[in-house]
Enzyme design. Sequence first.
Site, short mmCIF file in Angstrom:
data_model
loop_
_atom_site.label_atom_id
_atom_site.label_comp_id
_atom_site.label_asym_id
_atom_site.label_seq_id
_atom_site.Cartn_x
_atom_site.Cartn_y
_atom_site.Cartn_z
N SER A 1 0.86 -1.33 -0.04
CA SER A 1 -0.25 0.08 0.08
C SER A 1 0.70 1.31 0.13
CB SER A 1 -0.94 0.02 1.41
OG SER A 1 -0.15 0.15 2.49
N GLY B 1 1.99 3.19 -2.10
CA GLY B 1 3.11 3.53 -3.02
C GLY B 1 4.25 2.50 -2.78
N GLU C 1 -10.93 4.47 -4.75
CA GLU C 1 -9.95 5.20 -5.48
C GLU C 1 -10.22 5.39 -7.04
OE1 GLU C 1 -6.12 4.40 -4.40
OE2 GLU C 1 -6.40 4.00 -2.48
N GLU D 1 -8.85 1.28 -6.85
CA GLU D 1 -8.45 0.45 -5.75
C GLU D 1 -9.73 0.96 -4.79
OE1 GLU D 1 -4.63 0.55 -4.18
OE2 GLU D 1 -3.77 -0.47 -5.94
N ASP E 1 -6.79 8.14 3.34
CA ASP E 1 -5.86 9.19 3.96
C ASP E 1 -6.13 10.56 3.24
OD1 ASP E 1 -4.72 8.25 1.45
OD2 ASP E 1 -2.92 8.12 2.05
N THR E 2 -6.54 10.36 2.09
CA THR E 2 -7.04 11.79 1.25
C THR E 2 -8.43 12.13 2.06
OG1 THR E 2 -8.40 10.65 -0.32
CG2 THR E 2 -6.22 11.02 -1.02
N ARG F 1 5.08 10.86 7.40
CA ARG F 1 4.16 11.77 7.55
C ARG F 1 3.78 11.91 9.01
NH1 ARG F 1 -0.79 9.80 4.05
NH2 ARG F 1 -1.13 8.55 5.88
#
Length: 417
Positions: free
Chosen positions: A164, A166, A284, A297, A304-305, A387
Amino acid sequence: MTEENRALGTPLGKHPTRVLFLGSGELGKEVALELMRLGAWVCAADSYEGAPAQQVAHEYRVLDMANAEQLRTLFDEIQPDIIVPEVEAIATSELAAAAERGEQVVPSAEIASICMDRERLRVLAHKELGLPATPYRFAGSLEELRAGAKTVGYPCVVKPIMSSSGHGQSVVRSADTIDAAWVEAQEGRRAHDEGDVSRVIVEALAPLDYELTVLTVSSSAGIVTCAPIGQRQESGDYRESWQPASFTQDVLAQAQRIARTAVEGLVAKAKASGEKGWGVFGVELFVLTDGSVLFNEVSPRPHDTGMVTMASQRLSEFALHARAILGLPITQEHVALSIPDGAVAASHAIVIQGDGEAEFRNVADALSQPGTDLRIFAKPEVHGHRRMAVALAIGTDEADARAKAENVAESLEIDIA
């Protein structure tokens, strides 16, 4: 007592509703807080001590959640009513066993298993539900990957099927670098140290215009969708998001149809196995230059967005998730935007590079502009890049909101101690 009529309000009393988080990051922390506001008892588990949700929960545990024996022992000790998987590295066989015992797995053990596996998810979405997707092939070896990439064409994207954010992902522009993409998929993915060979998916790089996330909520009242969220990513990981995104009515209709169909298909799988399928799903989507929308997906949890919803909606994605998994009804009114007509909310991820503890200074100046906010995740340390916080803002339009959120992030002074 049914899931729709759980006892709440006595987390330290005789009949608490006990919720166990498997993964205790910043998203889990927000959901834990919302559950605690509704009177649930929360235990937060993760692979390390001091994770964000652990800092606010009633209790916490540290273990390897991919280890079936350790996970089984945890379930026996905690005796949860509700289990909330927040990460991918989990022994899914134990989730299935918990569901068979009558414990509520969110959104379900079957859905968690499907969504952790890009191959199973793509087969369900594209072949069973008929959702449009980029040309793709699966590969279990370098030779199969070479053949698959040749079939879908260059440029293409190579991803491990069970990772996940990336991790292990590569954009491949010619056959000369396909071998390196295989290595990256094996060594860069999550759980790369387990010694197995990961299957991969190779997808054609579509003529992308932009990406959308459609938060979709399944509850005791049915399925509803939030206003689409626009986003900017770097290396497959989110950096900015804004809501509502700019789109045509045709794109909106396509996006809502695909999101609903995907979640309906997953919830049907849950119900077929006797589970609820309740919770927030981050669907997504790719919007192409010709205006067509493709499925990408699904994340079976807050996305997170979707952190932007802490500024844009009366009930954030975290509050919606908490309510849904407790059996409370979520209608279209519950997912409505709360910002003024024409306004836009934005989030800006604050990613820190370094080695040590991150200390935030100049917060007063950073938040001096009206309509801005900040969430510091309180992760104990950063090693490499991580993050660590998110800036939020409400603006008169997309550009204004994004600029205000970015200004909050840039105004902070961050020391690595």
